[in-house]
Write a protein that holds these residues in place. Sequence first.
Motif, PDB file in Angstrom:
ATOM      1  N   ASP A  89      -2.992  -6.191   8.832  1.00 31.71           N
ATOM      2  CA  ASP A  89      -3.804  -6.325   7.627  1.00 31.71           C
ATOM      3  C   ASP A  89      -3.622  -5.117   6.714  1.00 31.71           C
ATOM      4  O   ASP A  89      -3.658  -3.973   7.174  1.00 31.71           O
ATOM      5  CB  ASP A  89      -5.279  -6.475   8.021  1.00 31.71           C
ATOM      6  N   HIS A  90      -3.459  -5.358   5.412  1.00 28.30           N
ATOM      7  CA  HIS A  90      -3.207  -4.282   4.469  1.00 28.30           C
ATOM      8  C   HIS A  90      -4.351  -3.268   4.425  1.00 28.30           C
ATOM      9  O   HIS A  90      -4.127  -2.053   4.448  1.00 28.30           O
ATOM     10  CB  HIS A  90      -2.952  -4.843   3.069  1.00 28.30           C
ATOM     11  N   ARG A  91      -5.598  -3.745   4.354  1.00 26.25           N
ATOM     12  CA  ARG A  91      -6.745  -2.826   4.295  1.00 26.25           C
ATOM     13  C   ARG A  91      -6.833  -1.973   5.561  1.00 26.25           C
ATOM     14  O   ARG A  91      -7.112  -0.780   5.499  1.00 26.25           O
ATOM     15  CB  ARG A  91      -8.047  -3.596   4.089  1.00 26.25           C
ATOM     16  N   GLU A  92      -6.590  -2.589   6.705  1.00 32.21           N
ATOM     17  CA  GLU A  92      -6.615  -1.843   7.958  1.00 32.21           C
ATOM     18  C   GLU A  92      -5.464  -0.841   8.025  1.00 32.21           C
ATOM     19  O   GLU A  92      -5.600   0.236   8.585  1.00 32.21           O
ATOM     20  CB  GLU A  92      -6.551  -2.799   9.156  1.00 32.21           C
ATOM     21  N   MET A  93      -4.328  -1.192   7.426  1.00 33.56           N
ATOM     22  CA  MET A  93      -3.188  -0.282   7.405  1.00 33.56           C
ATOM     23  C   MET A  93      -3.535   0.975   6.599  1.00 33.56           C
ATOM     24  O   MET A  93      -3.261   2.095   7.032  1.00 33.56           O
ATOM     25  CB  MET A  93      -1.963  -0.954   6.796  1.00 33.56           C
ATOM     26  N   VAL A  94      -4.161   0.781   5.440  1.00 32.56           N
ATOM     27  CA  VAL A  94      -4.551   1.920   4.602  1.00 32.56           C
ATOM     28  C   VAL A  94      -5.569   2.789   5.355  1.00 32.56           C
ATOM     29  O   VAL A  94      -5.457   4.010   5.373  1.00 32.56           O
ATOM     30  CB  VAL A  94      -5.116   1.429   3.255  1.00 32.56           C
ATOM     31  N   ILE A 105      -2.402  14.465  12.498  1.00 31.29           N
ATOM     32  CA  ILE A 105      -1.085  14.043  12.975  1.00 31.29           C
ATOM     33  C   ILE A 105      -0.045  14.570  11.999  1.00 31.29           C
ATOM     34  O   ILE A 105      -0.188  14.440  10.788  1.00 31.29           O
ATOM     35  CB  ILE A 105      -0.982  12.496  13.057  1.00 31.29           C
ATOM     36  N   SER A 106       0.996  15.149  12.511  1.00 28.56           N
ATOM     37  CA  SER A 106       2.056  15.686  11.665  1.00 28.56           C
ATOM     38  C   SER A 106       2.644  14.582  10.788  1.00 28.56           C
ATOM     39  O   SER A 106       3.105  13.557  11.287  1.00 28.56           O
ATOM     40  CB  SER A 106       3.152  16.289  12.540  1.00 28.56           C
ATOM     41  N   ALA A 107       2.618  14.796   9.488  1.00 27.84           N
ATOM     42  CA  ALA A 107       3.121  13.797   8.538  1.00 27.84           C
ATOM     43  C   ALA A 107       4.602  13.510   8.740  1.00 27.84           C
ATOM     44  O   ALA A 107       5.075  12.417   8.429  1.00 27.84           O
ATOM     45  CB  ALA A 107       2.866  14.264   7.109  1.00 27.84           C
ATOM     46  N   THR A 108       5.335  14.480   9.280  1.00 32.12           N
ATOM     47  CA  THR A 108       6.757  14.266   9.503  1.00 32.12           C
ATOM     48  C   THR A 108       7.009  13.348  10.691  1.00 32.12           C
ATOM     49  O   THR A 108       8.109  12.838  10.858  1.00 32.12           O
ATOM     50  CB  THR A 108       7.480  15.608   9.747  1.00 32.12           C
ATOM     51  N   ARG A 109       5.995  13.132  11.522  1.00 30.94           N
ATOM     52  CA  ARG A 109       6.145  12.286  12.715  1.00 30.94           C
ATOM     53  C   ARG A 109       5.434  10.945  12.603  1.00 30.94           C
ATOM     54  O   ARG A 109       5.448  10.177  13.557  1.00 30.94           O
ATOM     55  CB  ARG A 109       5.573  13.012  13.932  1.00 30.94           C
ATOM     56  N   LEU A 110       4.782  10.644  11.500  1.00 32.54           N
ATOM     57  CA  LEU A 110       3.933   9.459  11.412  1.00 32.54           C
ATOM     58  C   LEU A 110       4.439   8.464  10.374  1.00 32.54           C
ATOM     59  O   LEU A 110       4.754   8.830   9.245  1.00 32.54           O
ATOM     60  CB  LEU A 110       2.504   9.879  11.062  1.00 32.54           C
ATOM     61  N   ARG A 111       4.522   7.199  10.769  1.00 30.44           N
ATOM     62  CA  ARG A 111       4.820   6.103   9.848  1.00 30.44           C
ATOM     63  C   ARG A 111       3.782   5.018  10.117  1.00 30.44           C
ATOM     64  O   ARG A 111       3.646   4.567  11.252  1.00 30.44           O
ATOM     65  CB  ARG A 111       6.215   5.511  10.079  1.00 30.44           C
ATOM     66  N   VAL A 112       3.047   4.608   9.090  1.00 26.01           N
ATOM     67  CA  VAL A 112       2.080   3.523   9.224  1.00 26.01           C
ATOM     68  C   VAL A 112       2.577   2.394   8.346  1.00 26.01           C
ATOM     69  O   VAL A 112       2.784   2.572   7.150  1.00 26.01           O
ATOM     70  CB  VAL A 112       0.656   3.955   8.817  1.00 26.01           C
ATOM     71  N   ARG A 113       2.786   1.227   8.958  1.00 27.44           N
ATOM     72  CA  ARG A 113       3.389   0.092   8.247  1.00 27.44           C
ATOM     73  C   ARG A 113       2.611  -1.179   8.513  1.00 27.44           C
ATOM     74  O   ARG A 113       1.890  -1.287   9.487  1.00 27.44           O
ATOM     75  CB  ARG A 113       4.825  -0.118   8.726  1.00 27.44           C
ATOM     76  N   ARG A 114       2.839  -2.150   7.643  1.00 31.84           N
ATOM     77  CA  ARG A 114       2.293  -3.479   7.901  1.00 31.84           C
ATOM     78  C   ARG A 114       3.189  -4.140   8.924  1.00 31.84           C
ATOM     79  O   ARG A 114       4.399  -4.222   8.756  1.00 31.84           O
ATOM     80  CB  ARG A 114       2.278  -4.316   6.626  1.00 31.84           C
ATOM     81  N   TRP A 115       2.559  -4.610   9.996  1.00 29.65           N
ATOM     82  CA  TRP A 115       3.300  -5.284  11.063  1.00 29.65           C
ATOM     83  C   TRP A 115       3.596  -6.715  10.647  1.00 29.65           C
ATOM     84  O   TRP A 115       2.753  -7.412  10.104  1.00 29.65           O
ATOM     85  CB  TRP A 115       2.476  -5.277  12.345  1.00 29.65           C
ATOM     86  N   LYS A 116       4.817  -7.131  10.886  1.00 31.20           N
ATOM     87  CA  LYS A 116       5.208  -8.520  10.658  1.00 31.20           C
ATOM     88  C   LYS A 116       5.926  -9.000  11.912  1.00 31.20           C
ATOM     89  O   LYS A 116       6.757  -8.289  12.464  1.00 31.20           O
ATOM     90  CB  LYS A 116       6.122  -8.637   9.449  1.00 31.20           C
ATOM     91  N   PRO A 117       5.593 -10.194  12.347  1.00 32.17           N
ATOM     92  CA  PRO A 117       6.259 -10.701  13.556  1.00 32.17           C
ATOM     93  C   PRO A 117       7.728 -11.003  13.290  1.00 32.17           C
ATOM     94  O   PRO A 117       8.132 -11.249  12.151  1.00 32.17           O
ATOM     95  CB  PRO A 117       5.478 -11.979  13.873  1.00 32.17           C
ATOM     96  N   SER A 118       8.504 -11.024  14.348  1.00 28.81           N
ATOM     97  CA  SER A 118       9.918 -11.363  14.222  1.00 28.81           C
ATOM     98  C   SER A 118      10.051 -12.864  13.951  1.00 28.81           C
ATOM     99  O   SER A 118       9.137 -13.646  14.216  1.00 28.81           O
ATOM    100  CB  SER A 118      10.669 -11.003  15.506  1.00 28.81           C
ATOM    101  N   ARG A 119      11.196 -13.252  13.475  1.00 26.64           N
ATOM    102  CA  ARG A 119      11.451 -14.676  13.217  1.00 26.64           C
ATOM    103  C   ARG A 119      11.358 -15.478  14.520  1.00 26.64           C
ATOM    104  O   ARG A 119      10.868 -16.609  14.526  1.00 26.64           O
ATOM    105  CB  ARG A 119      12.833 -14.845  12.565  1.00 26.64           C
ATOM    106  N   ALA A 120      11.794 -14.900  15.616  1.00 23.99           N
ATOM    107  CA  ALA A 120      11.713 -15.591  16.910  1.00 23.99           C
ATOM    108  C   ALA A 120      10.260 -15.850  17.307  1.00 23.99           C
ATOM    109  O   ALA A 120       9.934 -16.923  17.815  1.00 23.99           O
ATOM    110  CB  ALA A 120      12.424 -14.767  17.985  1.00 23.99           C
ATOM    111  N   GLU A 121       9.373 -14.858  17.062  1.00 24.46           N
ATOM    112  CA  GLU A 121       7.954 -15.059  17.372  1.00 24.46           C
ATOM    113  C   GLU A 121       7.359 -16.162  16.501  1.00 24.46           C
ATOM    114  O   GLU A 121       6.597 -17.007  16.984  1.00 24.46           O
ATOM    115  CB  GLU A 121       7.161 -13.765  17.154  1.00 24.46           C
ATOM    116  N   ILE A 122       7.704 -16.148  15.219  1.00 20.49           N
ATOM    117  CA  ILE A 122       7.210 -17.186  14.294  1.00 20.49           C
ATOM    118  C   ILE A 122       7.676 -18.555  14.768  1.00 20.49           C
ATOM    119  O   ILE A 122       6.886 -19.507  14.832  1.00 20.49           O
ATOM    120  CB  ILE A 122       7.716 -16.924  12.852  1.00 20.49           C
ATOM    121  N   ASP A 123       8.954 -18.686  15.093  1.00 18.09           N
ATOM    122  CA  ASP A 123       9.497 -19.974  15.545  1.00 18.09           C
ATOM    123  C   ASP A 123       8.834 -20.444  16.830  1.00 18.09           C
ATOM    124  O   ASP A 123       8.519 -21.627  16.981  1.00 18.09           O
ATOM    125  CB  ASP A 123      11.017 -19.880  15.741  1.00 18.09           C
TER     126      ASP A 123
END
Length: 194
Positions: A89-94, A105-123
């Motif tokens: 969820d976008h709001r939860e990501m922010v 948390i060190s900014a150089t070590r942190l990436r926060v992204r919106r999770w999206k399932p793989s095409r295989a999971e969707i299928d």
Amino acid sequence: MNIFLDLNISSPRCDGTDAYSGTEEPMRCTFVQDAGVIAMPPREQADPGTDRRKVRAWVRDNPSADARLTEADDPDEPGGVIFIVNVPDHREMVRAREELVRLGISATRLRVRRWKPSRAEIDRVNTWVWNNNRPREWQGARVVATWIDVYSGLLSISLNKVDRTYAEELEAAAEGVAFVQPEPDTGVSIRRDA
């Protein structure tokens, strides 16, 4: 981040204050091209193990965010690690990004992204939804359409009638890969003239 360069020194030396804590703590220094010294605030020097514990604790303590933590090798730092927090969820990501940065948390070590399932999971989920759909003769709610939501990347499911119980069953079985539209798809187009 405070950076102090002193090009006329022969040994590492640091002075100044830590902009994050306001303390006059000495800072660790490293040579840059054998010509100077960079002083980094202690926050940027945090041990990866400390950051790992903080990120894992945040993910554990915030189940509503549905965050998934993965780690990757840092290509810029030999032996370094990058913590990737994926949130659907976008709001939860922010919120996750803001709270993790506040935890130090060190900014150089942190990436926060919106999770999206793989095409295989969707299928896989899409196949399961259609294989377990109620028959056409069913008088209650049943699945009438599925598609990949452009914004979230999740499988969107549309029912012919509102049925919160059935919608919750579908979403639970999909394990976060799909959601049911709140409004039913009746197959009737409504035209509104301005």
